[in-house]
Scaffold this motif. Structure first.
Motif, PDB file in Angstrom:
ATOM      1  N   TYR A   1      59.884   4.879 -46.919  1.00 45.95           N
ATOM      2  CA  TYR A   1      61.217   5.407 -47.018  1.00 45.95           C
ATOM      3  C   TYR A   1      61.606   4.916 -48.407  1.00 45.95           C
ATOM      4  O   TYR A   1      62.013   5.728 -49.201  1.00 45.95           O
ATOM      5  CB  TYR A   1      62.043   4.913 -45.721  1.00 45.95           C
ATOM      6  N   PHE A   2      61.465   3.790 -48.779  1.00 45.86           N
ATOM      7  CA  PHE A   2      61.866   3.060 -49.995  1.00 45.86           C
ATOM      8  C   PHE A   2      61.037   3.561 -51.080  1.00 45.86           C
ATOM      9  O   PHE A   2      61.639   3.995 -52.069  1.00 45.86           O
ATOM     10  CB  PHE A   2      62.175   1.631 -49.933  1.00 45.86           C
ATOM     11  N   THR A   3      59.832   3.697 -50.888  1.00 47.28           N
ATOM     12  CA  THR A   3      58.909   4.251 -51.838  1.00 47.28           C
ATOM     13  C   THR A   3      59.258   5.868 -52.235  1.00 47.28           C
ATOM     14  O   THR A   3      59.496   6.081 -53.593  1.00 47.28           O
ATOM     15  CB  THR A   3      57.507   4.198 -51.601  1.00 47.28           C
ATOM     16  N   ILE A   4      59.417   6.533 -51.156  1.00 49.50           N
ATOM     17  CA  ILE A   4      59.897   8.049 -51.224  1.00 49.50           C
ATOM     18  C   ILE A   4      61.299   8.053 -52.121  1.00 49.50           C
ATOM     19  O   ILE A   4      61.209   8.958 -52.793  1.00 49.50           O
ATOM     20  CB  ILE A   4      59.510   8.901 -50.124  1.00 49.50           C
ATOM     21  N   ARG A   5      62.136   7.154 -51.504  1.00 55.45           N
ATOM     22  CA  ARG A   5      63.614   7.460 -52.356  1.00 55.45           C
ATOM     23  C   ARG A   5      63.479   7.103 -53.551  1.00 55.45           C
ATOM     24  O   ARG A   5      64.006   7.519 -54.427  1.00 55.45           O
ATOM     25  CB  ARG A   5      64.394   6.418 -51.411  1.00 55.45           C
ATOM     26  N   LYS A   6      62.710   5.839 -54.074  1.00 53.73           N
ATOM     27  CA  LYS A   6      62.608   5.624 -55.429  1.00 53.73           C
ATOM     28  C   LYS A   6      61.820   6.966 -56.180  1.00 53.73           C
ATOM     29  O   LYS A   6      62.352   7.157 -57.319  1.00 53.73           O
ATOM     30  CB  LYS A   6      61.582   4.538 -55.459  1.00 53.73           C
ATOM     31  N   ALA A   7      61.007   7.397 -55.854  1.00 55.69           N
ATOM     32  CA  ALA A   7      60.448   8.677 -56.448  1.00 55.69           C
ATOM     33  C   ALA A   7      61.122   9.702 -56.374  1.00 55.69           C
ATOM     34  O   ALA A   7      61.028  10.753 -57.379  1.00 55.69           O
ATOM     35  CB  ALA A   7      58.973   9.011 -55.668  1.00 55.69           C
TER      36      ALA A   7
ATOM     37  N   ILE B   1      47.750  16.234 -61.545  1.00 52.99           N
ATOM     38  CA  ILE B   1      48.588  14.688 -61.501  1.00 52.99           C
ATOM     39  C   ILE B   1      49.625  14.835 -60.450  1.00 52.99           C
ATOM     40  O   ILE B   1      49.793  13.977 -59.576  1.00 52.99           O
ATOM     41  CB  ILE B   1      49.457  14.447 -62.797  1.00 52.99           C
ATOM     42  N   GLY B   2      50.396  16.048 -60.125  1.00 51.92           N
ATOM     43  CA  GLY B   2      51.444  16.198 -59.189  1.00 51.92           C
ATOM     44  C   GLY B   2      50.612  15.956 -57.755  1.00 51.92           C
ATOM     45  O   GLY B   2      51.085  15.331 -57.057  1.00 51.92           O
ATOM     46  N   LYS B   3      49.355  16.792 -57.690  1.00 48.21           N
ATOM     47  CA  LYS B   3      48.937  16.572 -56.370  1.00 48.21           C
ATOM     48  C   LYS B   3      48.555  14.887 -55.983  1.00 48.21           C
ATOM     49  O   LYS B   3      48.566  14.652 -54.848  1.00 48.21           O
ATOM     50  CB  LYS B   3      47.409  17.219 -56.329  1.00 48.21           C
ATOM     51  N   LEU B   4      47.948  14.300 -57.128  1.00 43.59           N
ATOM     52  CA  LEU B   4      47.691  13.037 -56.971  1.00 43.59           C
ATOM     53  C   LEU B   4      49.113  12.033 -56.794  1.00 43.59           C
ATOM     54  O   LEU B   4      49.035  11.160 -55.868  1.00 43.59           O
ATOM     55  CB  LEU B   4      47.109  12.378 -58.103  1.00 43.59           C
ATOM     56  N   GLU B   5      49.895  12.315 -57.245  1.00 43.65           N
ATOM     57  CA  GLU B   5      51.506  11.563 -56.796  1.00 43.65           C
ATOM     58  C   GLU B   5      51.784  11.897 -55.376  1.00 43.65           C
ATOM     59  O   GLU B   5      52.265  11.188 -54.839  1.00 43.65           O
ATOM     60  CB  GLU B   5      52.468  12.229 -57.886  1.00 43.65           C
ATOM     61  N   VAL B   6      51.653  13.050 -55.120  1.00 49.96           N
ATOM     62  CA  VAL B   6      52.220  13.322 -53.756  1.00 49.96           C
ATOM     63  C   VAL B   6      51.274  12.949 -52.761  1.00 49.96           C
ATOM     64  O   VAL B   6      51.792  12.341 -51.720  1.00 49.96           O
ATOM     65  CB  VAL B   6      52.194  15.071 -53.537  1.00 49.96           C
TER      66      VAL B   6
ATOM     67  N   SER C   1      57.632   6.916 -62.989  1.00 53.32           N
ATOM     68  CA  SER C   1      57.663   7.767 -61.983  1.00 53.32           C
ATOM     69  C   SER C   1      56.734   8.875 -61.918  1.00 53.32           C
ATOM     70  O   SER C   1      56.079   9.044 -62.710  1.00 53.32           O
ATOM     71  CB  SER C   1      59.379   8.476 -62.099  1.00 53.32           C
ATOM     72  N   PRO C   2      56.709   9.260 -60.544  1.00 56.96           N
ATOM     73  CA  PRO C   2      55.738  10.488 -60.638  1.00 56.96           C
ATOM     74  C   PRO C   2      56.110  11.592 -61.740  1.00 56.96           C
ATOM     75  O   PRO C   2      55.209  12.136 -62.450  1.00 56.96           O
ATOM     76  CB  PRO C   2      56.207  11.152 -59.142  1.00 56.96           C
ATOM     77  N   LEU C   3      57.416  12.012 -61.861  1.00 62.14           N
ATOM     78  CA  LEU C   3      57.462  13.000 -62.980  1.00 62.14           C
ATOM     79  C   LEU C   3      57.234  12.601 -64.127  1.00 62.14           C
ATOM     80  O   LEU C   3      56.824  13.193 -65.316  1.00 62.14           O
ATOM     81  CB  LEU C   3      59.415  13.267 -62.932  1.00 62.14           C
ATOM     82  N   GLY C   4      57.490  11.183 -64.680  1.00 64.10           N
ATOM     83  CA  GLY C   4      57.127  10.553 -65.989  1.00 64.10           C
ATOM     84  C   GLY C   4      55.673  10.684 -66.130  1.00 64.10           C
ATOM     85  O   GLY C   4      55.328  11.008 -67.279  1.00 64.10           O
ATOM     86  N   ARG C   5      55.020  10.527 -65.339  1.00 60.23           N
ATOM     87  CA  ARG C   5      53.230  10.430 -65.130  1.00 60.23           C
ATOM     88  C   ARG C   5      52.814  11.696 -65.367  1.00 60.23           C
ATOM     89  O   ARG C   5      51.857  12.248 -66.005  1.00 60.23           O
ATOM     90  CB  ARG C   5      52.868   9.764 -64.140  1.00 60.23           C
ATOM     91  N   MET C   6      53.481  12.903 -64.702  1.00 60.39           N
ATOM     92  CA  MET C   6      53.292  14.202 -64.910  1.00 60.39           C
ATOM     93  C   MET C   6      53.419  14.799 -66.175  1.00 60.39           C
ATOM     94  O   MET C   6      53.025  15.322 -66.900  1.00 60.39           O
ATOM     95  CB  MET C   6      54.143  15.255 -63.744  1.00 60.39           C
ATOM     96  N   LEU C   7      54.756  14.428 -66.863  1.00 61.38           N
ATOM     97  CA  LEU C   7      55.028  14.930 -68.090  1.00 61.38           C
ATOM     98  C   LEU C   7      54.188  14.310 -69.244  1.00 61.38           C
ATOM     99  O   LEU C   7      53.964  14.879 -70.252  1.00 61.38           O
ATOM    100  CB  LEU C   7      56.611  14.659 -68.376  1.00 61.38           C
ATOM    101  N   GLN C   8      53.894  12.988 -68.886  1.00 64.15           N
ATOM    102  CA  GLN C   8      52.954  12.419 -70.054  1.00 64.15           C
ATOM    103  C   GLN C   8      51.724  13.049 -70.014  1.00 64.15           C
ATOM    104  O   GLN C   8      51.187  13.240 -71.005  1.00 64.15           O
ATOM    105  CB  GLN C   8      53.006  10.764 -69.378  1.00 64.15           C
ATOM    106  N   LYS C   9      51.126  13.381 -68.865  1.00 62.87           N
ATOM    107  CA  LYS C   9      49.768  14.126 -69.003  1.00 62.87           C
ATOM    108  C   LYS C   9      49.999  15.426 -69.475  1.00 62.87           C
ATOM    109  O   LYS C   9      49.116  15.770 -70.171  1.00 62.87           O
ATOM    110  CB  LYS C   9      49.389  14.221 -67.525  1.00 62.87           C
ATOM    111  N   GLY C  10      51.124  16.308 -69.403  1.00 63.70           N
ATOM    112  CA  GLY C  10      51.122  17.279 -70.066  1.00 63.70           C
ATOM    113  C   GLY C  10      51.511  17.246 -71.781  1.00 63.70           C
ATOM    114  O   GLY C  10      50.832  18.186 -72.307  1.00 63.70           O
ATOM    115  N   LEU C  11      52.235  16.174 -71.869  1.00 69.16           N
ATOM    116  CA  LEU C  11      52.435  15.894 -73.329  1.00 69.16           C
ATOM    117  C   LEU C  11      50.985  15.623 -74.175  1.00 69.16           C
ATOM    118  O   LEU C  11      50.733  15.860 -75.306  1.00 69.16           O
ATOM    119  CB  LEU C  11      53.582  14.974 -73.494  1.00 69.16           C
TER     120      LEU C  11
END
Length: 233
Positions: free
Chosen positions: A61-67, A126-131, A99-109
């Protein structure tokens, strides 16, 4: 007339005597802790399942809430850096965001300069891995929701078998013997159903939270791809 009066008087006296006898009986309180202990050995795996379900639920719960926290500020910073041509700054912002979004955007950049399809593929992977990280151990709650009630029913059935076995040995079929043992054995069924219900609710709550995170990540990924395509339009 006298006979009716005497009959009524006898009924009243009998009722009074019964009330006095009931009042004289020792009052036994049904304490929760003692009742749980009377459930028998089957209560041990049910208790373990309950602790396991609670630990997994709160940890996820706290992990997903943070993400799932709002990352609008991150998108604005990345957009400003890309528009101004400061790609290194945008990468650093995503790396520090952690964050998951940060890692996704970093890979895209880091894929900028390649075809858009390659960038989309990298972000999607990366999104699949984060999910998958977010969904870690959630399936265990589904397992607990299924087997906890089974343990409860198993304990109850085992207790009923023992009750009737004892009756066959003593030849005592009084209601007190049957009900006295049966209510104790029903404790395992109630405990198993309760743990299963909690795990079932927790399982679906976490899945709904993950679905919301996935939707948000997909929306932000599309916005990022559109941002990269803007100069070429």
């Amino acid at each position: 007339m006298q006979a009716v009066t005497d009959t009524v008087k006898q009924v009243i006296d009998t009722a009074n005597q019964a009330t006095q006898q009931l009042a004289a009986l020792p009052q036994q309180e049904l304490r929760f802790g003692e009742l749980m202990l009377k459930g028998g050995v089957v209560m041990i795996p049910i208790a373990i399942l309950a602790v396991l379900a609670l630990v997994i639920f709160f940890e996820r719960y706290f992990t997903i809430r943070k993400a799932s926290k709002n990352e609008n500020n991150l998108m604005q910073q990345v957009r400003s850096s890309i528009i101004s041509g400061q790609l290194d700054s945008a990468v650093a912002i995503c790396r520090n965001n952690n964050s998951p979004l940060g890692r996704m955007l970093q890979k895209g950049l880091l894929r900028i300069g390649r075809p858009i399809k390659d960038i989309e593929g990298a972000i999607e992977n990366i999104g699949k891995l984060e999910v998958s990280k977010l969904e870690k151990n959630i399936g265990i709650l589904g397992i607990v929701a299924g087997i906890a009630p089974m343990f409860g029913f198993l304990g109850t059935i085992a207790g009923v078998i023992k009750i009737f076995y004892d009756i066959s040995l003593t030849d005592n079929i009084s209601m007190g013997v049957i009900s006295g043992g049966l209510y104790v054995k029903m404790v395992t069924s109630a405990a198993g159903l309760f743990v299963g219900l909690i795990a079932y609710v927790g399982y679906h709550v976490l899945n709904m939270m993950v679905d919301r995170v996935i939707l948000k990540l997909e929306t932000d990924a599309i916005e990022f791809i559109d941002l990269l395509e803007e100069p070429s339009k």
